[in-house]
Design a protein around this motif. Structure first.
Motif, short mmCIF file in Angstrom:
data_model
loop_
_atom_site.label_atom_id
_atom_site.label_comp_id
_atom_site.label_asym_id
_atom_site.label_seq_id
_atom_site.Cartn_x
_atom_site.Cartn_y
_atom_site.Cartn_z
N TRP A 101 66.86 -9.85 52.20
CA TRP A 101 67.03 -9.01 51.02
C TRP A 101 68.22 -8.05 51.08
CZ3 TRP A 101 65.25 -10.78 46.88
CH2 TRP A 101 63.99 -11.38 46.78
N LYS B 134 71.22 -10.89 49.91
CA LYS B 134 70.53 -10.67 48.64
C LYS B 134 71.12 -11.47 47.48
CE LYS B 134 69.16 -7.00 45.43
NZ LYS B 134 69.17 -5.53 45.16
N GLN C 201 61.24 -23.36 42.72
CA GLN C 201 61.35 -21.99 43.20
C GLN C 201 62.41 -21.87 44.29
OE1 GLN C 201 57.55 -19.74 43.71
NE2 GLN C 201 56.57 -21.72 43.34
N ARG D 198 66.39 -15.70 43.29
CA ARG D 198 65.21 -14.83 43.40
C ARG D 198 65.65 -13.38 43.52
NH1 ARG D 198 64.64 -19.48 46.35
NH2 ARG D 198 65.54 -18.56 48.23
N SER D 199 64.93 -12.52 42.87
CA SER D 199 65.22 -11.09 42.96
C SER D 199 63.98 -10.37 43.49
CB SER D 199 65.61 -10.52 41.59
OG SER D 199 64.58 -10.75 40.64
N PHE D 200 64.21 -9.27 44.17
CA PHE D 200 63.10 -8.55 44.79
C PHE D 200 62.23 -7.92 43.71
CE2 PHE D 200 61.18 -4.76 46.74
CZ PHE D 200 60.49 -5.38 47.78
N ASP D 201 60.92 -8.17 43.79
CA ASP D 201 59.96 -7.61 42.85
C ASP D 201 59.01 -6.71 43.65
OD1 ASP D 201 57.62 -7.22 41.22
OD2 ASP D 201 58.26 -8.89 39.96
N LYS E 105 55.20 -7.33 43.22
CA LYS E 105 54.73 -8.55 43.89
C LYS E 105 54.73 -8.40 45.40
CE LYS E 105 55.90 -12.01 40.37
NZ LYS E 105 56.69 -13.25 40.09
N ARG F 192 55.16 -14.11 48.96
CA ARG F 192 55.48 -13.17 47.87
C ARG F 192 56.56 -12.18 48.30
NH1 ARG F 192 49.74 -12.94 46.46
NH2 ARG F 192 49.43 -14.20 44.61
N GLY G 117 59.68 -13.74 47.33
CA GLY G 117 59.85 -14.14 45.94
C GLY G 117 59.25 -15.49 45.59
N GLU H 199 55.77 -18.03 44.98
CA GLU H 199 54.34 -18.11 44.67
C GLU H 199 53.82 -19.46 45.16
OE1 GLU H 199 52.24 -15.91 43.43
OE2 GLU H 199 53.74 -14.35 43.10
#
Length: 478
Positions: free
Chosen positions: A20, A24, A180, A185-188, A191, A259, A262, A264
Motif C-alpha cells: 500500500w 500503491k 479482482q 485496487r484502492s485502500f478501503d 473494509k 480484505r 482489497g 473479496e
C-alpha cells in the motif's frame, strides 16, 4: 507458516506496508509482490513442493490457452482431458496411491491370494487439493466458455496461489477472483477494519476454542477404550466444535487478510451449526467445496432433474466424492455416505430447500420447531463426525458401541467446566452475529465505544492467554 503465529503477523505486516505504500499506484507491482509473497509463504512449508505448485499452474495456464485457440470441439476436449488427467494423477499419486494399493492387496488377501506392494514414503504437499481444484475450475470454465483464458501469467498464477487461500481454501473460482486480480485496487479503510475484526474472530475460534477443544477431543478419541459412554459423547461434542472453529477460523483469517489487500474471497461458512436440517447444513458448511462439486460434478451428472434412480445415484456420488476428497481412509468415505443418507429423504420429499433464510431472522430467539431442528441437525452432524475423527472404521464402531451401552448413563470422567463456559460464550456471539458475514461484523455497534473496544481487548487477551504450542489447522492434511 501458520496463521496463528507471530511469524505470520510479521510477514503480513511487511507485505501490507510494501503493497500500500511504494506499490500503491502500480497494479503490476502489487500483483508481482503478492505472487512472490505467496510463493515464499508456500515454500515455508516445504520449498521442494513449490515446484509442483508452479508446474500445476503452468499446466492449466497453457491448457486454457490451447483450449481457446484449438479449432473443433475434439481438439478442445483433448487439452481439457490432458489437464484434468495430469492434475488428478498428481493428486492421486501423492494423496491416494498408498490407500488404493493397501485396499487392493487387502482385497486379494481376503479371497486367498498372496500379494505384496510397495508404499510411497512421501509427504502430502500442503494445499494440493485446494490449488488443484483452482486450476481444474479454470480450465473447465474456459472449456465451457464461461471465461476467456488469461495470457498474463503473473495474474493467473496469483489467482491460483494467493497466499491467504493457498493451503486450505476457500476454493476460488476464476470468474470471481481473476477480475479482482486484474482490476486496480484502492485502500478501503472500512473494509480493512472489517477484515481485522474477522481475523480477530478467526484467531479466537482457532486458538481459544478449537485448540482448547482439541486437547479433550484428542485425549478421549486416542484413549477411547478407557472412557465410558457419556465421556465419549463429550469427546464427539468437543471434536464437533473443534473442527468447525478450526476450519471456519482459518477461513475467517483468510477472508480478513484478503480484505486488507482489497480482495473479496468466497464465503466458506455461514454458521452451519444453526441449520435446521442437513440440507441447510451443507449449504452453510465448506460452501466453496460444496458449490464446486455441485457445479462441476452434480449438475453435469444431471443433478436432481432426472428420475428417482438418478437423484439417488447423484446424491451418493457427490457425498462419496466429497468424503474421499477429505482423505485416503474408509472413514471419510463412510462419513460421506452417512451424510448422503441424511440428505436423501429431504431431496426425495422436495424439502431440501425449505430453510433458505437465516434461522429466526430479525428475532432474538428461535421458535420451538426451529430449536428442535437445530438440535437434531447438530446431533446428526456430531454422530457423523465420529467417523471423520476415528482412526479406522473399527475404531468408529467401537466408539459408537461404547456410547450406546449402559455406561452412557454414568457420570462423565472428563468435565472441563472452563471449556464449556468458553464454548457457551462463543455460541452466544455467533448466534447474535448469524445474520452477518461473520460474527463480529456488527458486534457491539450500539454499545459505547469504551465498552465495544473493551470487548475486543478481552478477546485479544483470551487469545494471548491461550497462545502457546502451535497447532496446525485440521484441513492442512486435506
Amino acid at each position: 507458516m501458520l496463521f496463528n503465529t507471530f511469524q505470520y503477523a510479521i510477514f503480513l505486516l511487511i507485505v501490507f506496508l510494501l503493497y500500500w505504500f511504494p506499490l500503491k499506484k502500480s497494479l503490476k507491482g502489487q500483483n508481482v509482490l503478492l505472487l512472490v509473497a505467496s510463493y515464499y509463504f508456500y515454500s515455508c512449508w516445504d520449498w521442494r513442493f513449490l515446484f509442483l505448485l508452479v508446474f500445476s499452474t503452468l499446466l492449466d495456464y497453457y491448457s486454457g490457452i490451447k483450449i481457446d485457440r484449438s479449432e473443433g470441439k475434439r481438439a478442445k476436449k483433448f487439452w481439457l482431458v490432458i489437464s484434468i488427467a495430469i492434475n488428478l494423477s498428481f493428486l492421486g499419486l501423492f494423496k491416494y496411491y498408498n490407500f488404493f494399493a493397501d485396499s487392493f492387496v487387502t482385497l486379494l488377501q481376503s479371497i486367498g491370494f498372496k500379494a505384496s506392494y510397495t508404499t510411497l514414503n512421501v509427504i502430502l504437499p500442503v494445499g494440493i487439493s485446494f490449488y488443484t481444484f483452482h486450476g481444474l475450475s479454470y480450465v473447465l470454465d474456459v472449456y465451457n466458455q464461461k471465461i476467456r483464458p488469461r495470457t498474463n501469467f503473473v495474474d493467473y498464477s496469483l489467482f491460483v496461489s494467493f497466499f491467504p487461500l493457498l493451503v486450505a481454501g476457500p476454493i476460488e473460482r476464476a470468474t470471481h477472483l481473476l477480475p479482482q486480480v486484474e482490476k486496480e485496487r484502492s485502500f478501503d479503510y472500512s473494509k480493512a477494519i472489517d477484515g481485522l475484526r474477522q481475523m480477530l474472530w478467526g484467531l479466537f475460534k482457532k486458538v481459544v476454542i478449537a485448540d482448547g477443544c482439541a486437547e479433550y477431543a484428542n485425549m478421549i478419541f486416542n484413549h477411547s477404550g478407557d472412557y465410558n459412554g457419556s465421556t465419549l459423547v463429550l469427546g464427539a461434542f468437543f471434536f464437533t466444535i473443534q473442527i468447525y472453529c478450526d476450519f471456519s477460523g482459518y477461513s475467517d483469517i483468510a477472508l480478513g487478510t484478503a480484505r486488507l489487500f482489497g480482495f473479496e474471497l468466497l464465503r466458506n461458512f455461514a454458521f452451519p451449526y444453526f441449520s435446521r436440517d442437513i440440507a441447510e447444513f451443507w449449504r452453510r458448511w465448506h460452501i466453496s467445496l460444496s458449490s464446486w462439486f455441485r457445479d462441476y460434478l452434480y449438475f453435469p451428472l444431471g443433478g436432481s432433474k432426472g428420475g428417482l434412480w438418478m437423484k439417488i445415484r447423484n446424491t451418493f456420488i457427490i457425498f462419496l466424492v466429497s468424503g474421499f476428497w477429505h482423505g485416503a481412509n474408509w472413514t471419510f468415505v463412510f462419513w460421506g455416505a452417512l451424510n448422503a443418507i441424511y440428505f436423501l429423504p429431504l431431496l426425495l420429499l422436495n424439502r431440501n430447500r425449505n430453510n433458505l433464510e437465516t434461522v429466526a431472522q430479525g428475532k432474538v430467539f428461535p421458535t420451538v420447531r426451529e430449536t428442535w431442528g437445530i438440535c437434531s441437525t447438530f446431533l446428526l452432524a456430531m454422530f457423523a463426525w465420529i467417523f471423520f475423527r476415528a482412526e479406522s472404521l473399527s475404531h468408529a464402531f467401537s466408539y459408537i458401541g461404547t456410547i450406546f451401552s449402559g455406561s452412557l448413563f454414568k457420570m462423565p470422567q472428563v468435565v472441563p467446566v472452563k471449556m464449556f463456559v468458553l464454548i457457551f460464550l462463543f455460541m452466544i456471539v455467533e448466534w447474535f452475529g448469524r445474520e452477518q458475514q461473520h460474527a463480529l461484523a456488527r458486534f457491539g455497534t450500539r454499545w459505547p465505544s469504551l465498552v465495544r473496544y473493551g470487548a475486543y481487548y478481552c478477546i485479544i487477551l483470551l487469545i494471548l492467554a491461550f497462545f502457546g504450542k502451535e497447532q496446525q489447522f485440521i484441513y492442512f492434511q486435506f
